[in-house]
Design a protein around this motif. Structure first.
Motif, PDB file in Angstrom:
ATOM      1  N   TRP A  80       4.107  -3.855   1.198  1.00 35.21           N
ATOM      2  CA  TRP A  80       5.379  -4.561   1.033  1.00 35.21           C
ATOM      3  C   TRP A  80       5.558  -5.689   2.066  1.00 35.21           C
ATOM      4  O   TRP A  80       6.660  -6.205   2.227  1.00 35.21           O
ATOM      5  N   LYS A  81       4.453  -6.052   2.748  1.00 30.29           N
ATOM      6  CA  LYS A  81       4.595  -7.056   3.802  1.00 30.29           C
ATOM      7  C   LYS A  81       4.943  -8.438   3.247  1.00 30.29           C
ATOM      8  O   LYS A  81       5.631  -9.219   3.897  1.00 30.29           O
ATOM      9  N   LYS A  82       4.449  -8.751   2.036  1.00 35.77           N
ATOM     10  CA  LYS A  82       4.662 -10.086   1.497  1.00 35.77           C
ATOM     11  C   LYS A  82       5.967 -10.220   0.722  1.00 35.77           C
ATOM     12  O   LYS A  82       6.271 -11.294   0.204  1.00 35.77           O
ATOM     13  N   VAL A  83       6.733  -9.126   0.615  1.00 34.33           N
ATOM     14  CA  VAL A  83       8.005  -9.193  -0.094  1.00 34.33           C
ATOM     15  C   VAL A  83       8.980 -10.001   0.737  1.00 34.33           C
ATOM     16  O   VAL A  83       9.048  -9.859   1.961  1.00 34.33           O
ATOM     17  N   HIS A 130       6.924 -14.606  -9.609  1.00 38.69           N
ATOM     18  CA  HIS A 130       6.946 -14.065 -10.974  1.00 38.69           C
ATOM     19  C   HIS A 130       8.185 -14.511 -11.735  1.00 38.69           C
ATOM     20  O   HIS A 130       8.098 -14.907 -12.903  1.00 38.69           O
ATOM     21  N   VAL A 131       9.326 -14.493 -11.039  1.00 35.89           N
ATOM     22  CA  VAL A 131      10.561 -14.894 -11.711  1.00 35.89           C
ATOM     23  C   VAL A 131      10.501 -16.359 -12.089  1.00 35.89           C
ATOM     24  O   VAL A 131      10.899 -16.757 -13.179  1.00 35.89           O
ATOM     25  N   GLY A 132      10.004 -17.200 -11.233  1.00 33.01           N
ATOM     26  CA  GLY A 132       9.899 -18.619 -11.526  1.00 33.01           C
ATOM     27  C   GLY A 132      11.187 -19.343 -11.245  1.00 33.01           C
ATOM     28  O   GLY A 132      12.281 -18.768 -11.273  1.00 33.01           O
ATOM     29  N   GLY A 189       9.516 -15.807   1.417  1.00 36.07           N
ATOM     30  CA  GLY A 189       9.800 -17.155   0.920  1.00 36.07           C
ATOM     31  C   GLY A 189       9.141 -17.400  -0.417  1.00 36.07           C
ATOM     32  O   GLY A 189       9.123 -16.536  -1.298  1.00 36.07           O
ATOM     33  N   ASN A 190       8.583 -18.592  -0.560  1.00 37.02           N
ATOM     34  CA  ASN A 190       7.934 -18.951  -1.821  1.00 37.02           C
ATOM     35  C   ASN A 190       6.656 -18.167  -2.060  1.00 37.02           C
ATOM     36  O   ASN A 190       6.121 -18.179  -3.174  1.00 37.02           O
ATOM     37  N   ASN A 191       6.149 -17.510  -1.006  1.00 40.36           N
ATOM     38  CA  ASN A 191       4.946 -16.703  -1.183  1.00 40.36           C
ATOM     39  C   ASN A 191       5.243 -15.309  -1.716  1.00 40.36           C
ATOM     40  O   ASN A 191       4.327 -14.529  -1.955  1.00 40.36           O
ATOM     41  N   CYS A 192       6.525 -15.009  -1.869  1.00 44.94           N
ATOM     42  CA  CYS A 192       6.892 -13.684  -2.390  1.00 44.94           C
ATOM     43  C   CYS A 192       6.414 -13.557  -3.830  1.00 44.94           C
ATOM     44  O   CYS A 192       6.729 -14.398  -4.677  1.00 44.94           O
ATOM     45  N   PRO A 193       5.644 -12.519  -4.159  1.00 44.71           N
ATOM     46  CA  PRO A 193       5.155 -12.371  -5.538  1.00 44.71           C
ATOM     47  C   PRO A 193       6.294 -12.187  -6.537  1.00 44.71           C
ATOM     48  O   PRO A 193       6.183 -12.610  -7.689  1.00 44.71           O
TER      49      PRO A 193
END
Length: 511
Positions: free
Chosen positions: A113-116, A127-129, A119-123
């Protein structure tokens, strides 16, 4: 867990489970409901309870659940809503190694969960766009629309369909009422010009408009038809008449029941020179009353006895009336009807020994009166002169109007002098009636009409004789008619025949 194991589990879940039966040794738990009470309970289950059962029976694991296309088409939206109402589900997968080219990869049940929220790098954000029309946002809107069952298009279609059906029925009911009214009054339905620009579109369309003026709902339904559902075409009018006539004939059939009946038949030509056969049934109803019902009008190619019998049998068969139940026949005296060997009555009598033939007594009496009158030359000449006088007056509408005006003046003078009494229906202004060739009773009516307007007729004839606007032939006919009227022989025979025909008319009406 291998892919083969998942597939086997999936296939096993698709197979229907065999029904289990309870043996005599098995004991039903105390909380179980008896079979009869359980069936009653299940019929009273609400939609909410059915949805709860559906939610509890759904497989949460995406790898094990039944594919959506395996469900019946009409159940798929309901299944989708049930899944959407469930909370998000994450399947618990054991860590295992991939085989083949991906052998260097490993699957871990724990997530990073580190990348949650990075910012813009959040998957998740990726995904939402950023666009409102991204695949994710479109899916969200589709989910919300699916959950909003009340706003489904089928509800709008159902409401619109019910309203359309209501308008169509009201429009059709108006057409049926107009057809019934015009038929009851023996009025024609169609008009010479039924176009939108016509000032008179005919009885059917004009009566329909009159109905609409007194009812707002009828007016809206007629003025705003759905597509071409106007129910005013000639084919629709004929179909309504056919349905009504079928109901009338069915009612007559119910009145007859299993009783015996008589057939009364006569044939004649219509204006198109086609032979028509009218069929009337005479019977005793359940209350013991004698009924005569007009059943049907049948077109025939010819009036031979065999043709008439064949058509009659077809009509009787159509209404489940047995030929064996015919206990009487009533026709005119034509040879094809009353023929002793080949007439219609003889053909039916061969099949039905109790179908006795009776020639209409009223018709026979009138035929005898016509034959007897022709044997007396003075009486025969009297009726010829009577028709000549009436034709002289009725040949012109102007003379007919003048005759009624003279009669009106005569009645007013008699009322003023006290020779006539006033009263409802008294002192009616009539007209001259010509005697018919086939109805001898009309001869009596013709004599009555001339004697009633005798003085007014003389005044009209006298005016025609001196009217310079009339032709010499017209003045000559009026002169001859006046001399005939004032002759002793004509006046004497007119009063004599009035008394004689008055006696025979009572018998004619009774017959």
């Amino acid at each position: 867990m291998s892919k083969q194991t998942n597939l086997l589990n999936f296939l096993k879940r698709k197979e229907p489970e065999p029904a289990t039966t309870t043996t005599d040794e098995e004991v039903m738990p105390e909380s179980s409901t008896p079979a009869i009470e359980q069936n009653t309970f299940e019929t009273q289950r609400t939609e909410t309870e059915e949805n709860e059962d559906l939610l509890s029976s759904l497989e949460r694991d995406p790898g094990l659940r039944i594919p959506m296309w395996d469900y019946p088409y009409e159940k798929r939206d309901q299944i989708r809503r049930a899944y959407l109402k469930l909370k998000p589900y994450q399947p618990i997968l054991k860590s295992f190694s991939f085989s083949g080219p991906d052998s260097h990869r490993r699957f871990r049940s724990s997530c990073n969960w580190k990348k949650v929220n990075d910012g813009n790098n959040c998957p998740f954000i990726t995904h939402v766009g950023g666009s409102p029309w991204s695949a994710h946002n479109n899916s969200v809107r589709a989910k919300l629309d699916l959950l909003n069952d009340g706003g489904h298009i089928r509800h709008a279609l159902i409401a619109q369909g019910e309203e359309q059906i209501k308008r169509n029925r009201l429009r059709l009911r108006t057409s049926i009422d107009v057809v019934r009214l015009l038929t009851l009054q023996s009025c024609p339905l169609r008009g010479h010009d039924e176009s939108k620009t016509s000032e008179n579109q005919g009885n059917f369309l004009e009566f329909r408009k009159a109905f609409a003026r007194y009812n707002d709902e009828v007016s809206k339904a007629i003025e705003n038809p759905d597509y071409n559902a106007k129910y005013v075409a000639s084919s629709i009018q004929k179909e309504i008449l056919q349905i009504i006539s079928a109901k009338v004939r069915n009612h007559i059939r119910e009145e007859i029941g299993e009783s015996k009946f008589c057939i009364i038949v006569d044939e004649a030509r219509d204006e198109a020179r086609r032979e028509q056969m009218a069929i009337v049934l005479r019977f005793v109803d359940k209350n013991g009353s004698i009924r005569e019902r007009f059943l049907q009008l049948v077109r025939v190619n010819d009036t031979s006895a065999t043709t008439l019998k064949r058509e009659l049998c077809l009509v009787l068969k159509e209404h489940n009336l047995l030929v064996e139940n015919i206990h009487g026949q009533g026709y005119d005296g034509a040879s094809n009807m009353r023929g002793e060997w080949n007439g219609l009555q003889a053909l039916f009598l061969a099949d039905c020994p109790y179908a006795y033939y009776v020639h209409c007594f009223a018709h026979r009496l009138q035929l005898e009166l016509v034959a007897a009158s022709k044997e007396v030359s003075s009486v025969h000449q009297f009726f010829s002169n009577l028709n000549f006088i009436i034709n002289t007056i009725n040949s012109s509408p102007k003379r007919h109007d003048e005759l009624q005006a003279r009669k009106t003046d005569e009645i007013e003078d008699l009322l003023l002098s006290g020779q006539l009494e006033t009263g409802r229906g008294a002192n009616q202004i009539g007209t001259l009636k010509r005697a018919g060739d086939t109805r001898w009773a009309s001869h009596l009516q013709s004599i009555h009409s001339l004697l009633n307007m005798f003085d007014a007729t003389i005044l009209v004839l006298e005016r025609i004789m001196v009217d310079k606007s009339c032709t010499s032939n017209q003045r000559g006919d009026a002169d001859v008619a006046l001399n005939l009227m004032i002759s002793y022989e004509f006046v004497f025979i007119s009063h004599l025949m009035k008394e004689l025909l008055g006696i025979t008319d009572v018998l004619c009406q009774a017959l």
